[in-house]
Scaffold this active site. Structure first.
Site, PDB file in Angstrom:
ATOM      1  N   ARG A  49       1.042  -1.490  -0.051  1.00  0.00           N
ATOM      2  CA  ARG A  49      -0.075  -0.139  -0.196  1.00  0.00           C
ATOM      3  C   ARG A  49       1.034   1.356   0.376  1.00  0.00           C
ATOM      4  NH1 ARG A  49       2.059   1.889   4.000  1.00  0.00           N
ATOM      5  NH2 ARG A  49       0.287   4.303   3.839  1.00  0.00           N
ATOM      6  N   ALA A  51       1.222   5.571  -2.004  1.00  0.00           N
ATOM      7  CA  ALA A  51       1.393   5.383  -2.989  1.00  0.00           C
ATOM      8  C   ALA A  51       2.175   5.160  -4.357  1.00  0.00           C
ATOM      9  CB  ALA A  51       0.941   7.035  -3.770  1.00  0.00           C
ATOM     10  N   ARG A  92      -7.280  -0.207  -6.832  1.00  0.00           N
ATOM     11  CA  ARG A  92      -7.104   0.544  -5.923  1.00  0.00           C
ATOM     12  C   ARG A  92      -7.336   1.903  -7.307  1.00  0.00           C
ATOM     13  NH1 ARG A  92      -4.151   1.164  -0.262  1.00  0.00           N
ATOM     14  NH2 ARG A  92      -6.375   2.062  -0.232  1.00  0.00           N
ATOM     15  N   GLN A 197      -3.092   3.084  10.050  1.00  0.00           N
ATOM     16  CA  GLN A 197      -1.595   2.738   9.443  1.00  0.00           C
ATOM     17  C   GLN A 197      -0.435   3.869   9.601  1.00  0.00           C
ATOM     18  OE1 GLN A 197      -4.669   3.245   7.807  1.00  0.00           O
ATOM     19  NE2 GLN A 197      -4.350   2.248   6.273  1.00  0.00           N
ATOM     20  N   ASP A 238      -1.851  10.766  -2.647  1.00  0.00           N
ATOM     21  CA  ASP A 238      -2.078   9.554  -3.336  1.00  0.00           C
ATOM     22  C   ASP A 238      -2.355   9.674  -4.880  1.00  0.00           C
ATOM     23  OD1 ASP A 238      -3.174   8.300  -0.534  1.00  0.00           O
ATOM     24  OD2 ASP A 238      -3.387   6.892  -2.275  1.00  0.00           O
ATOM     25  N   LYS A 248      -4.811  10.261   2.547  1.00  0.00           N
ATOM     26  CA  LYS A 248      -6.168   8.688   2.948  1.00  0.00           C
ATOM     27  C   LYS A 248      -7.143  10.223   3.975  1.00  0.00           C
ATOM     28  CE  LYS A 248      -5.571   5.251   4.078  1.00  0.00           C
ATOM     29  NZ  LYS A 248      -6.724   4.920   3.287  1.00  0.00           N
TER      30      LYS A 248
HETATM   31  O1  MRU Z   1      -5.012   3.385   2.221  1.00  0.00           O
HETATM   32  P1  MRU Z   1      -3.441   3.295   1.796  1.00  0.00           P
HETATM   33  O2  MRU Z   1      -3.104   3.016   3.095  1.00  0.00           O
HETATM   34  O3  MRU Z   1      -2.444   2.869   0.837  1.00  0.00           O
HETATM   35  O4  MRU Z   1      -3.268   5.446   1.550  1.00  0.00           O
HETATM   36  C1  MRU Z   1      -2.240   5.751   2.243  1.00  0.00           C
HETATM   37  C2  MRU Z   1      -2.086   7.310   2.291  1.00  0.00           C
HETATM   38  O5  MRU Z   1      -2.921   7.871   1.600  1.00  0.00           O
HETATM   39  C3  MRU Z   1      -0.672   7.834   2.099  1.00  0.00           C
HETATM   40  O6  MRU Z   1      -0.762   8.542   2.905  1.00  0.00           O
HETATM   41  C4  MRU Z   1      -0.094   8.172   0.622  1.00  0.00           C
HETATM   42  O7  MRU Z   1      -0.518   6.878  -0.426  1.00  0.00           O
HETATM   43  C5  MRU Z   1       1.116   8.348   0.544  1.00  0.00           C
HETATM   44  S1  MRU Z   1       2.514   7.467   0.793  1.00  0.00           S
HETATM   45  C6  MRU Z   1       3.495   8.045   0.770  1.00  0.00           C
END
Ligand code: MRU
Length: 347
Positions: A49, A51, A92, A197, A238, A248
């Site tokens: 997971r 981005a 996603r 997370q 993302d 997020k």
């Molecule tokens: O649902 P996730 O855990 O994939 O969400 C991730 C996020 O929102 C992170 O903050 C985002 O991907 C930035 S990662 C450098």
């Protein structure tokens, strides 16, 4: 400092290896993924997971697809690989890097006509995506660390660390680079309901690196900002359009609170996260299953009769963002398509 990689190609097994993030912080388990089908499940379950890590996974996913495809006819071969690519891309919808990583490899192999060469080039390109991501994270860290005071407390949300990238991290990359330069940075990690997370992953990474970290409930952020405890907010992203930053769920409320308390709100992301083709209104916000909200561990916390909405991301309007930290420098809003394209074209 921890410089481990989150996902990498395993030459011995001819598979994609990654840390299963659903099991952290309790157990560190490495999965060897040999098929695009398994990778699709892994991404849906958030074993992989974040981005930039999704961009790397997408790229390796195409390498896996070219290896698994047994078709001898070139047209049939490409059609099977493209079908796999679309299945992977759909897992996603908000995170733009996934499709970006997939398309980078698809574009590279498109002109080729020899199937063994296609497999080789697909893997080489996926490896390049992974190593460029590590390089970008360090550059983001270096540009962003200058924005932080010598002694400060930074609030972050979700996990934008090494686990969300190939290594090092974006938001946590800025913090790591600042600490490496001798700054005294304490981190407040919002737990990030419902999948935690922040509590599970950000705190795990920082504690391993010996960086001071305190986990708070998401709803503590406004109180901490009002009490003068927070000097800056840094999150990842993302997807970034000219008018909004998608990250997020919960990021928007931090940005609103930061503006109210005159605290800088920084976003750290590579240029691959920018989307110059769409605006906020076009972007699909991923919605996830009910069970992630209705249960905590094995305990049911929402009655059957209640409806649930489980948005994975929200959009922060660009006017709440103080600056975006990229691998090519720091951008201050307003963000225009021209400013993004000119940064992308800078060598
Ligand atoms: O649902 P996730 O855990 O994939 O969400 C991730 C996020 O929102 C992170 O903050 C985002 O991907 C930035 S990662 C450098």
């Amino acid at each position: 400092m921890n410089r481990d990689f989150t996902l990498w190609w395993n030459d011995t097994t001819g598979s994609l290896s990654y840390i299963d993030q659903t099991l952290l912080p309790g157990r560190t388990v490495i999965v060897d993924c040999r098929s695009i089908r398994r990778l699709t499940t892994a991404i849906r379950r958030l074993e992989v997971r974040g981005a930039p890590a999704l961009g790397v996974a997408g790229a390796y996913g195409i390498a896996l697809a070219t290896r698994a495809c047994g078709k001898k006819d070139l047209t049939a071969f490409f059609s099977a690989v493209r079908e796999d690519a679309e299945t992977l891309r759909a897992t996603r919808p908000t995170a733009i890097n996934l499709g970006w990583g997939i398309d980078r490899v698809l574009t590279k192999i498109a002109p080729l006509t020899d199937i063994p060469a296609i497999r080789r080039v697909a893997l080489e390109e996926a490896r390049a995506v992974a190593s460029e991501d590590t390089f970008s994270c360090h550059a983001i860290g270096s540009h962003g660390s200058g924005l932080l005071p010598d002694t400060c407390t930074v609030l972050t949300h979700c996990n934008a660390g090494a686990l969300a990238c190939s290594s090092w991290g974006t938001a946590l990359g800025v913090i790591r680079s600042a600490v490496e330069k001798g700054k005294r940075v304490s981190v407040v990690a919002c737990e990030t309901r419902p999948l935690m997370q922040g509590a599970r992953l950000t705190a795990w990474e920082l504690a391993r690196d010996g960086i001071d970290v305190t986990v708070v409930t998401d709803s503590s952020a406004a109180f901490l900002m009002r009490s003068g405890t927070i000097d800056a907010v840094i999150t990842g992203a993302d997807r970034i359009t000219c008018d909004a930053v998608f990250n997020k769920i919960g990021t928007y409320m931090h940005a609103v609170c930061a503006r109210h308390h005159t605290i800088p709100f920084y976003v750290a992301a590579p240029l691959s996260t920018f989307d110059t083709r769409h605006t906020e209104a076009d972007v699909i916000i991923e919605e996830r299953g009910r069970k992630e909200v209705t249960t905590m561990g094995n305990r049911v916390v929402v009655p059957d009769g209640a409806r649930v909405k489980n948005y994975a991301f929200d959009a922060t309007p660009m006017d709440l963002v103080t600056a975006i930290i990229t691998e090519r420098g720091v951008i201050q809003p307003p963000v225009t398509i021209d400013s993004i394209l000119s940064l992308k074209n800078t060598s």
